[in-house]
Design a protein around this motif. Structure first.
Motif, PDB file in Angstrom:
ATOM      1  N   MET B   1      15.845 -10.019  -0.083  1.00 37.80           N
ATOM      2  CA  MET B   1      14.476 -10.045   0.445  1.00 37.80           C
ATOM      3  C   MET B   1      13.847 -11.411   0.205  1.00 37.80           C
ATOM      4  SD  MET B   1      11.268  -7.661  -0.536  1.00 37.80           S
ATOM      5  CE  MET B   1      11.990  -6.147  -0.065  1.00 37.80           C
ATOM      6  N   LEU B   2      13.198 -11.916   1.247  1.00 37.58           N
ATOM      7  CA  LEU B   2      12.513 -13.195   1.124  1.00 37.58           C
ATOM      8  C   LEU B   2      11.089 -12.915   0.688  1.00 37.58           C
ATOM      9  CD1 LEU B   2      13.630 -14.391   4.618  1.00 37.58           C
ATOM     10  CD2 LEU B   2      14.760 -14.963   2.469  1.00 37.58           C
ATOM     11  N   GLU B   3      10.728 -13.384  -0.467  1.00 37.30           N
ATOM     12  CA  GLU B   3       9.401 -13.044  -0.979  1.00 37.30           C
ATOM     13  C   GLU B   3       8.622 -14.273  -1.369  1.00 37.30           C
ATOM     14  OE1 GLU B   3       9.296 -10.231  -4.111  1.00 37.30           O
ATOM     15  OE2 GLU B   3      10.497  -8.786  -3.003  1.00 37.30           O
ATOM     16  N   ARG B   4       7.335 -14.176  -1.148  1.00 39.60           N
ATOM     17  CA  ARG B   4       6.442 -15.175  -1.701  1.00 39.60           C
ATOM     18  C   ARG B   4       5.892 -14.610  -2.977  1.00 39.60           C
ATOM     19  NH1 ARG B   4       5.831 -20.296   1.135  1.00 39.60           N
ATOM     20  NH2 ARG B   4       8.006 -20.039   1.677  1.00 39.60           N
ATOM     21  N   ALA B   5       5.880 -15.419  -4.013  1.00 41.27           N
ATOM     22  CA  ALA B   5       5.280 -14.937  -5.251  1.00 41.27           C
ATOM     23  C   ALA B   5       3.821 -14.640  -4.960  1.00 41.27           C
ATOM     24  CB  ALA B   5       5.385 -16.012  -6.329  1.00 41.27           C
ATOM     25  N   SER B   6       3.392 -13.484  -5.394  1.00 46.16           N
ATOM     26  CA  SER B   6       2.031 -13.095  -5.054  1.00 46.16           C
ATOM     27  C   SER B   6       1.368 -12.466  -6.254  1.00 46.16           C
ATOM     28  CB  SER B   6       2.057 -12.102  -3.895  1.00 46.16           C
ATOM     29  OG  SER B   6       0.799 -11.497  -3.788  1.00 46.16           O
ATOM     30  N   VAL B   7       0.103 -12.770  -6.388  1.00 44.54           N
ATOM     31  CA  VAL B   7      -0.653 -12.202  -7.499  1.00 44.54           C
ATOM     32  C   VAL B   7      -0.713 -10.682  -7.351  1.00 44.54           C
ATOM     33  CG1 VAL B   7      -2.745 -12.506  -8.854  1.00 44.54           C
ATOM     34  CG2 VAL B   7      -2.094 -14.243  -7.179  1.00 44.54           C
ATOM     35  N   GLN B   8      -0.740 -10.260  -6.079  1.00 41.19           N
ATOM     36  CA  GLN B   8      -0.865  -8.825  -5.822  1.00 41.19           C
ATOM     37  C   GLN B   8       0.285  -8.031  -6.414  1.00 41.19           C
ATOM     38  OE1 GLN B   8      -1.061  -8.741  -1.630  1.00 41.19           O
ATOM     39  NE2 GLN B   8      -2.812 -10.106  -1.628  1.00 41.19           N
ATOM     40  N   GLU B   9       1.423  -8.683  -6.534  1.00 41.13           N
ATOM     41  CA  GLU B   9       2.589  -7.991  -7.063  1.00 41.13           C
ATOM     42  C   GLU B   9       2.285  -7.341  -8.405  1.00 41.13           C
ATOM     43  OE1 GLU B   9       5.427  -9.029  -4.061  1.00 41.13           O
ATOM     44  OE2 GLU B   9       5.598  -7.694  -5.768  1.00 41.13           O
ATOM     45  N   HIS B  10       1.427  -8.021  -9.144  1.00 42.69           N
ATOM     46  CA  HIS B  10       1.228  -7.565 -10.517  1.00 42.69           C
ATOM     47  C   HIS B  10      -0.024  -6.724 -10.672  1.00 42.69           C
ATOM     48  CE1 HIS B  10       4.470 -10.310 -11.223  1.00 42.69           C
ATOM     49  NE2 HIS B  10       3.778 -11.285 -10.650  1.00 42.69           N
ATOM     50  N   ALA B  11      -0.746  -6.559  -9.580  1.00 40.83           N
ATOM     51  CA  ALA B  11      -1.960  -5.753  -9.662  1.00 40.83           C
ATOM     52  C   ALA B  11      -1.602  -4.305  -9.944  1.00 40.83           C
ATOM     53  CB  ALA B  11      -2.742  -5.856  -8.365  1.00 40.83           C
ATOM     54  N   LYS B  12      -2.488  -3.609 -10.630  1.00 36.93           N
ATOM     55  CA  LYS B  12      -2.249  -2.198 -10.901  1.00 36.93           C
ATOM     56  C   LYS B  12      -2.393  -1.395  -9.620  1.00 36.93           C
ATOM     57  CE  LYS B  12      -4.164  -2.256 -15.460  1.00 36.93           C
ATOM     58  NZ  LYS B  12      -5.535  -2.129 -15.850  1.00 36.93           N
ATOM     59  N   SER B  13      -1.591  -0.371  -9.523  1.00 35.99           N
ATOM     60  CA  SER B  13      -1.576   0.371  -8.262  1.00 35.99           C
ATOM     61  C   SER B  13      -2.914   1.060  -8.001  1.00 35.99           C
ATOM     62  CB  SER B  13      -0.453   1.404  -8.272  1.00 35.99           C
ATOM     63  OG  SER B  13      -0.757   2.418  -9.197  1.00 35.99           O
ATOM     64  N   SER B  14      -3.652   1.397  -9.071  1.00 41.47           N
ATOM     65  CA  SER B  14      -4.912   2.103  -8.861  1.00 41.47           C
ATOM     66  C   SER B  14      -5.957   1.189  -8.239  1.00 41.47           C
ATOM     67  CB  SER B  14      -5.421   2.667 -10.182  1.00 41.47           C
ATOM     68  OG  SER B  14      -5.640   1.609 -11.081  1.00 41.47           O
ATOM     69  N   GLU B  15      -5.785  -0.133  -8.425  1.00 39.04           N
ATOM     70  CA  GLU B  15      -6.744  -1.052  -7.823  1.00 39.04           C
ATOM     71  C   GLU B  15      -6.363  -1.395  -6.392  1.00 39.04           C
ATOM     72  OE1 GLU B  15      -6.659  -4.277 -10.532  1.00 39.04           O
ATOM     73  OE2 GLU B  15      -7.593  -3.095 -12.129  1.00 39.04           O
ATOM     74  N   LEU B  16      -5.214  -0.955  -6.001  1.00 38.82           N
ATOM     75  CA  LEU B  16      -4.750  -1.254  -4.654  1.00 38.82           C
ATOM     76  C   LEU B  16      -5.210  -0.171  -3.689  1.00 38.82           C
ATOM     77  CD1 LEU B  16      -1.108  -2.293  -5.505  1.00 38.82           C
ATOM     78  CD2 LEU B  16      -2.871  -3.791  -4.562  1.00 38.82           C
ATOM     79  N   ALA B  17      -5.432  -0.576  -2.439  1.00 41.13           N
ATOM     80  CA  ALA B  17      -5.780   0.423  -1.428  1.00 41.13           C
ATOM     81  C   ALA B  17      -4.530   1.233  -1.076  1.00 41.13           C
ATOM     82  CB  ALA B  17      -6.344  -0.259  -0.192  1.00 41.13           C
ATOM     83  N   ILE B  18      -3.437   0.521  -0.854  1.00 39.96           N
ATOM     84  CA  ILE B  18      -2.185   1.186  -0.514  1.00 39.96           C
ATOM     85  C   ILE B  18      -1.079   0.539  -1.327  1.00 39.96           C
ATOM     86  CG2 ILE B  18      -0.510   1.702   1.321  1.00 39.96           C
ATOM     87  CD1 ILE B  18      -2.848   1.314   3.320  1.00 39.96           C
ATOM     88  N   SER B  19      -0.197   1.358  -1.834  1.00 42.38           N
ATOM     89  CA  SER B  19       0.919   0.787  -2.568  1.00 42.38           C
ATOM     90  C   SER B  19       2.173   1.610  -2.341  1.00 42.38           C
ATOM     91  CB  SER B  19       0.545   0.734  -4.057  1.00 42.38           C
ATOM     92  OG  SER B  19       1.589   1.227  -4.845  1.00 42.38           O
ATOM     93  N   ALA B  20       3.288   0.899  -2.234  1.00 38.61           N
ATOM     94  CA  ALA B  20       4.569   1.589  -2.123  1.00 38.61           C
ATOM     95  C   ALA B  20       5.575   0.779  -2.910  1.00 38.61           C
ATOM     96  CB  ALA B  20       5.002   1.693  -0.665  1.00 38.61           C
ATOM     97  N   SER B  21       6.460   1.468  -3.617  1.00 40.88           N
ATOM     98  CA  SER B  21       7.522   0.724  -4.290  1.00 40.88           C
ATOM     99  C   SER B  21       8.823   1.505  -4.215  1.00 40.88           C
ATOM    100  CB  SER B  21       7.137   0.427  -5.740  1.00 40.88           C
ATOM    101  OG  SER B  21       7.060   1.616  -6.464  1.00 40.88           O
ATOM    102  N   GLY B  22       9.814   0.807  -3.758  1.00 39.90           N
ATOM    103  CA  GLY B  22      11.139   1.413  -3.626  1.00 39.90           C
ATOM    104  C   GLY B  22      11.159   2.596  -2.677  1.00 39.90           C
ATOM    105  N   LEU B  23      10.211   2.591  -1.743  1.00 38.45           N
ATOM    106  CA  LEU B  23      10.065   3.749  -0.856  1.00 38.45           C
ATOM    107  C   LEU B  23      11.282   3.877   0.071  1.00 38.45           C
ATOM    108  CD1 LEU B  23       7.862   5.868  -0.397  1.00 38.45           C
ATOM    109  CD2 LEU B  23       7.061   4.496   1.513  1.00 38.45           C
ATOM    110  N   THR B  24      11.877   5.055   0.077  1.00 35.12           N
ATOM    111  CA  THR B  24      13.062   5.303   0.897  1.00 35.12           C
ATOM    112  C   THR B  24      12.909   6.638   1.604  1.00 35.12           C
ATOM    113  OG1 THR B  24      14.427   4.077  -0.657  1.00 35.12           O
ATOM    114  CG2 THR B  24      15.582   5.553   0.854  1.00 35.12           C
ATOM    115  N   LYS B  25      13.248   6.649   2.881  1.00 29.67           N
ATOM    116  CA  LYS B  25      13.218   7.897   3.635  1.00 29.67           C
ATOM    117  C   LYS B  25      14.511   8.033   4.423  1.00 29.67           C
ATOM    118  CE  LYS B  25      11.858  11.597   5.742  1.00 29.67           C
ATOM    119  NZ  LYS B  25      11.749  12.877   5.016  1.00 29.67           N
TER     120      LYS B  25
END
Lengths: 384, 349
Positions: B1-25
């Motif tokens: 995965m090509l990623e830009r380092a982002s401050v958001q990466e480290h934000a707590k999920s509760s402060e995020l509007a939407i969050s997904a991690s390792g989501l697989t369907k």
């Protein structure tokens, strides 16, 4: 399971709008049961009269002619063909030209005097209605004829004055039969109370099955699922408008039965209404259950058809449940119609009250409650 | 995965509007299973307009449905406003608006009936409805169409009605699944202007799926989804910056030999074709331009003037997808998915 009444009201308003906007479907919905009612009332007749009959009269005497005349007079048979021998008759039945054949051997009159006369009745066994009616018709006529002959002989020998005196005196058993509720044995009187159950269950199951999948098939379910709507609210919102619709159909069917076909209603209309309500709710629940996992209207329609077929055959409307083996009887037990037909016959025809039907009524109430909960629990809250 | 380092990466999920991690369907089919969404992680901060961009069949719709709890997830985590997609379904549904991809409003109900229906099932009081419905109809430009059946509206108006309906309960987050699919360009612009107003006036968090590259430019953050995987993320400018080099555009008389000749040249990263037109990605325009011209001359291929052009979003995406495919091919020696790009076929002129 909680219900928000405002949400429920909105959902019901939506379903009612759907029902009322599609006028053609609505007309079909209400028209089909009526059509079925008229078809059953006018077309279904279990007794067959005027069975075409070929006759071989090898005796050609007064008594044989009198016997033939008695068969024709009974209205069960029509003398359509005269033939020479048994083989010709069988051939005619094979060809479908006649459905019955009568063979009277030579010396009929002489043999009757001796008490050894016999006639041969041939019936088309490929047609059960003709066989049943022909068999009972022929037996009846032959017995009466024999009785008449005996009485003539007895009168002749003993010098009694009238045959009626003889009947009472010489026959060891006299069966006096009285058919309660329907003394004239009018078919539609037998049929209508069961037919109400049949037509309403068909309507309810079919419409409930369809309404359950419509949102899913149109895709509107996706937009509704992302609202806080609960499954029970969705299920009830579909059930309540259909309940009203089925009650309207009930009114029309019973009204036509009483006023058009002249079937007497002996019991309490009030009680009949409430028990019908239970029955319709259970049938709607059943319809929803058979299509709760369906994704297209086609699948729903097919499950509804299967339910209708089971109802027709196993509910006791036409074929007696007493004569059924265990498994078909158990399948019949799953259908709300089975219970309602007993209730309907009891209230409609017999005019009895709740004390006589409470078991079936209670079963329907429990059935309805359980099935709604099961449907709501099985309702797919997600798309997969 | 090509990623830009982002401050958001480290934000707590509760402060995020939407969050997904390792989501697989994974969907089970008769012939086996299909992984529609593969180990996907994303974060959307409040007030952002997040665009999930990718070709048809990339897994956009599945992603948004899983995040909303409309589909069960096979693995991973996802939440909206800190509420878990699977377990806090009704908490989410009170706070979130959604427009599904298909025309999903009851077609035999009028605009007004639709509004009232959605207001009713969201549990809005009569007073709130009287205030809010005309406001939203005005906002969506549907005030004059209240009596029209939803099924009789134009495609663009249907989408505006859907937007109005999904905003009725004043959600904090809206998720839009290809809201402008099949909508004419003018209506598309109008629709995006509405979204822009919402963001500016209400600070609404918007999550939008789209295959249109021009719409990607209107997002504050975008994620590129390809074959179920998020292959790049960042602001539109960051995404463009991920593609190395600069672009030279020209049109040769015969593109096939020109493409073959240029592809292998030193300093050329890749060549993309747009009909007859070629876009050549090079490390240094001033140095490579004369070299390419010389090469074409030796081959005897006529062409118009070579000129440097600004890299466009769809070029960046195609480039990133190709690179992703090369990585995948190297890793497993498996063939890439021949996926059609809407933008590549329609957006070049």
């Amino acid at each position: 399971m909680t219900i928000n009444l405002q949400r429920l009201a909105s959902l019901i308003r939506k379903e009612v709008t759907h029902l009322l906007r599609d006028r053609r479907a609505l007309a079909f919905m209400l028209g089909l049961p009526l059509l079925q009612l008229f078809l059953y009332a006018y077309a279904v007749n279990t007794t067959v009269y005027h069975i075409p009959m070929a006759v071989v009269d090898q005796s050609q005497d007064a008594k044989s002619r009198a016997f033939i005349q008695a068969l024709v007079n009974s209205q069960y048979f029509d003398y359509t063909r005269q033939m020479q021998n048994e083989n010709e008759v069988i051939n005619a039945i094979d060809n479908g030209q006649v459905k019955a054949g009568l063979v009277i051997p030579p010396h009929f009159a002489t043999n009757t005097d001796r008490g050894t006369a016999s006639v041969l009745m041939l019936l088309d066994g490929s047609d059960s209605a003709s066989v049943t009616s022909g068999y009972s018709g022929a037996s009846l006529v032959a017995q009466n004829y024999a009785l008449e002959l005996i009485s003539e002989q007895v009168i002749h020998k003993t010098g009694m004055r009238s045959p009626s005196q003889l009947n009472a005196a010489s026959l060891p058993i006299i069966t006096s039969t009285r058919v309660l509720y329907n003394p004239d044995m009018i078919d539609i009187w037998f049929l209508l109370p069961g037919l109400v159950g049949m037509l309403l269950q068909t309507l309810a199951v079919q419409q409930a099955a369809l309404i359950m999948v419509r949102d899913r098939e149109l895709g509107t379910i996706e937009q509704i699922l992302v609202t806080p709507t609960r499954p029970l609210e969705l299920v009830l919102s579909k059930m309540i408008p259909l309940l009203a619709l089925c009650l309207m159909a009930l009114g029309v069917i019973v009204g036509l039965g009483v006023f058009w076909f002249g079937v007497p209603f002996h019991g309490s209309l009030f009680l009949y209404f409430w028990l019908s309500l239970l029955f319709i709710a259970s049938s709607l629940g059943l319809g929803m259950l058979v299509s709760v996992r369906a994704t297209t209207q086609r699948q729903a329609q097919q499950s509804a058809l299967a339910t209708m077929m089971f109802g027709l055959l196993l509910s006791g409307m036409i074929y007696p449940r007493l004569a059924m083996p265990l498994i078909p009887r158990l399948i019949g037990d799953i259908l709300p119609m089975t219970y309602f037909i007993r209730i309907s016959r009891a209230i409609f025809t017999k005019g009895v009250g709740l004390t006589f039907v409470w078991q079936d009524a209670l079963t329907l109430a429990i059935y309805g409650l359980i099935i709604v909960v099961v449907v709501a629990r099985n309702f797919k809250k997600r798309l997969d | 995965m090509l990623e830009r380092a982002s401050v958001q990466e480290h934000a707590k999920s509760s402060e995020l509007a939407i969050s997904a991690s390792g989501l697989t369907k994974t969907f089970k089919t008769r012939r086996g299973s299909i992984t529609a969404v593969d180990d996907l992680s994303l974060q959307v901060s409040p007030g952002e307009t997040y665009g999930l961009i990718g070709p048809d069949g990339a897994g956009k719709t599945t992603t948004v449905r899983v995040i909303l709890g409309l589909l069960t997830r096979t693995a991973g985590e996802s939440s909206i406003l800190g509420f878990d997609s699977m377990n806090d379904t009704y908490e989410i549904r009170q706070r979130v608006g959604y427009i599904a991809q298909q025309n999903v409003l009851p077609a035999d109900m009028t605009v007004m009936e639709n509004m009232k229906f959605f207001a009713g099932i969201q549990g809005m009081s009569k007073q709130d409805q009287i205030r809010r419905i005309p406001e939203l109809l005005e906002f969506a430009g549907l005030s004059n169409f209240t009596g029209r059946l939803a099924g009789k509206l134009s495609g663009g108006m249907k989408k505006k009605l859907a937007l109005a309906c999904c905003l009725i309960h004043e959600p904090q987050v809206v998720l839009l699944d290809e809201p402008t699919l099949g909508v004419d360009p003018v209506s598309r612009r109008e629709f995006w202007n509405l979204l822009g107003n919402l963001r500016a006036e209400r600070g609404l968090t918007i999550f939008v799926n789209t295959p249109y590259m021009d719409e990607a430019e209107r997002c504050t953050q975008i994620g590129l989804i390809y074959a179920g995987r998020l292959i790049a993320r960042g602001a539109p400018a960051e995404i463009k910056a991920m593609v190395p080099g600069h672009v030279i555009e020209f049109t040769p008389t015969d593109s096939t030999p020109a493409l073959r000749r240029i592809s292998g040249m030193e300093g050329v990263f890749e060549v993309q074709t747009y009909g007859e037109r070629l876009h050549v990605f090079v490390d240094d325009v001033s140095r490579r331009k004369p070299e390419i011209e010389a090469a074409l001359a030796t081959e005897g291929i006529a062409h118009n003037e070579l000129r440097p052009v600004e890299i466009r979003m769809e070029e960046a995406f195609i480039s990133l997808v190709q690179r992703q495919n090369q990585i995948a091919a190297k890793a497993q020696a498996q063939s890439s998915n021949p996926l059609a790009w809407k933008a590549a076929s329609g957006g070049v002129s």
